[in-house]
Design an enzyme around this catalytic site. Structure first.
Site, mmCIF file in Angstrom:
data_model
loop_
_atom_site.group_PDB
_atom_site.id
_atom_site.type_symbol
_atom_site.label_atom_id
_atom_site.label_comp_id
_atom_site.label_asym_id
_atom_site.label_seq_id
_atom_site.Cartn_x
_atom_site.Cartn_y
_atom_site.Cartn_z
ATOM 1 C CB SER A 208 42.964 31.709 43.350
ATOM 2 O OG SER A 208 43.058 31.924 41.969
ATOM 3 C CG ASP A 347 36.391 34.758 40.043
ATOM 4 O OD1 ASP A 347 37.190 35.151 39.174
ATOM 5 O OD2 ASP A 347 36.742 34.198 41.087
ATOM 6 C CG HIS A 379 39.988 35.810 41.445
ATOM 7 N ND1 HIS A 379 39.339 34.591 41.435
ATOM 8 C CD2 HIS A 379 41.284 35.546 41.790
ATOM 9 C CE1 HIS A 379 40.199 33.630 41.757
ATOM 10 N NE2 HIS A 379 41.378 34.186 41.975
#
Length: 407
Positions: A208, A347, A379
């Site tokens: 991320s 996601d 996610h």
């Protein structure tokens, strides 16, 4: 952008910083310097750049200090931990100070060659220096990469956690993050302690917000730090295109990330003129964002549209903003080492399409990419699902095995 996992660090007090006698102009931190984590970075002289920081080489150590006798509940073995401050460059190649945290298992390395080292970019996703990994580790707060850290340290590898957002906590400022990561590895090599130095193999990993920093580091390495030899990089849930991610998040549950990125980019690139686009509410909001960590950003700015804070209906489309966002988008140069790129198709925070575009760009330029797309999963779930795969990918690179390429 990633869940927080339990990780406690019991830190003893009364420690002073030390300086390595390296080449150049390393300066001593005062003997009365506070112990790691005893005060926030903004009040800790260890985090303050010396007046002559420009005289240091990128990656040259300014100071170092151990984090004494930590008990890391999420690590099933004893470790030594140090904080290392060093010179790096921001996105405009101006010198600044950064800090990385080096964690080395006490168990002797019995593998082939020197012990592997992974630079693990934690998703800081914040706008305050007290949110940085070095400080969070020192005070025993949750570490966002605890589970992956278990995998890496359980393999008896060393781990470096750079404060890749730099001294001004600029979220999603790609070149600055890439510089901080690469210069952090240079600093670890220069540290040359506990069997970790120039001769060890190095790799990158991040998820991320940490993947954004990882992607920029592996993309910039051939030109910015050819002396930093890497064996590979793993990155997941990557926000490679800030404009695409912002439009995806705008007005939704995770719109706080959009506001934090806008504030970070405005700080790093004043030429974006973002500040001049803010209305009264926008100026108040951006002032309120300063110094906030991820949880406060998300709770305070959920379901918000950025356009309500600006004097224009589409702030991302303003030429000065669009130009900076393009500059902050990954894909212009290909990495020279294999990349493991994983992403959940579903996601809900970072859209998979812009990551697919990055892979296409890198592949077209000759990169070696192992692309993995999971059809289901949120996610956070994707990060957990791929932890072991990341470790196996890196283990294969450390072993010198050929990388799978499905470009």
């Amino acid at each position: 952008m990633k869940r927080r996992l339990a990780a406690a660090v019991m830190v003893l007090s009364g420690l002073t910083a030390t300086v390595l006698p390296l080449s150049g102009t390393a300066v001593a931190v005062a003997a009365t310097a506070p112990a790691p984590g005893s005060v926030v970075p903004d009040q800790d002289p260890f985090y303050a750049a010396p007046a002559n920081i420009a005289d240091f080489h990128p990656g040259q150590i300014v100071a170092s200090r151990p984090v004494p006798k930590p008990t890391l509940d999420w690590i099933p073995m004893p470790v030594d931990v140090w904080q290392i401050s060093y010179r790096t460059n921001d996105s405009h190649d101006r010198p600044e100070l950064a800090v990385t945290t080096l964690i080395v298992p006490l168990t002797a390395w019995a593998g082939h060659g020197p012990r592997p080292v992974v630079s693990l970019q934690s998703p800081e996703d914040s706008l305050g220096t007290q949110c940085a990994p070095s400080y969070q580790v020192a005070i025993g707060q949750d570490n966002q990469d605890a589970a992956l850290g278990i995998e890496l340290l359980a393999a008896n590898w060393a781990v470096a956690l750079p404060d890749h957002e730099g001294p001004r906590s600029v979220f999603l400022a790609g070149p600055q993050e890439g510089h901080a990561v690469l210069d952090g590895i240079r600093a670890v090599k220069n540290f040359d302690t506990a069997g970790i130095g120039p001769g060890n193999p190095y790799a990158l990993s991040g998820y991320s917000g940490g993947a954004h920093a990882t992607g920029w580091a592996v993309q910039l390495q051939p030109s910015y730090a050819p002396d930093v030899k890497l064996v590979g990089a793993a990155m997941g849930g990557t926000p490679s295109d800030p404009a695409a991610v912002a439009r995806y998040l705008d007005g939704g549950a995770f719109s706080g990330f959009e506001f934090a990125a806008a504030a970070g980019i405005a700080t790093e690139w004043p030429e974006s003129n973002i500040d001049s686009l803010l209305n009264t509410r926008g100026r108040q909001d951006f002032a309120a964002l300063k110094g906030k960590c991820e949880s406060d950003v998300l709770t305070g700015f959920a379901f918000r549209k950025l356009s309500r804070d600006t004097t224009v209906p589409d702030p991302l489309g303003v030429p000065s903003v669009a130009a900076v966002l393009k500059k902050d988008t990954l894909g212009a140069q290909a990495p020279s080492v294999p990349v493991y790129d994983y992403h959940a198709v579903t996601d809900e925070i970072v859209p998979v399409g812009q990551d697919d575009a990055l892979v296409r760009d890198w592949c077209a330029k000759g990169a070696t990419v192992h692309k993995v797309r999971d059809l289901l999963g949120e996610h956070v779930e994707e990060a957990a699902a791929r932890e072991t795969s990341v470790q196996l990918f890196l283990a294969a690179r450390f072993a010198g095995l050929p990388a799978y390429d499905n470009c």
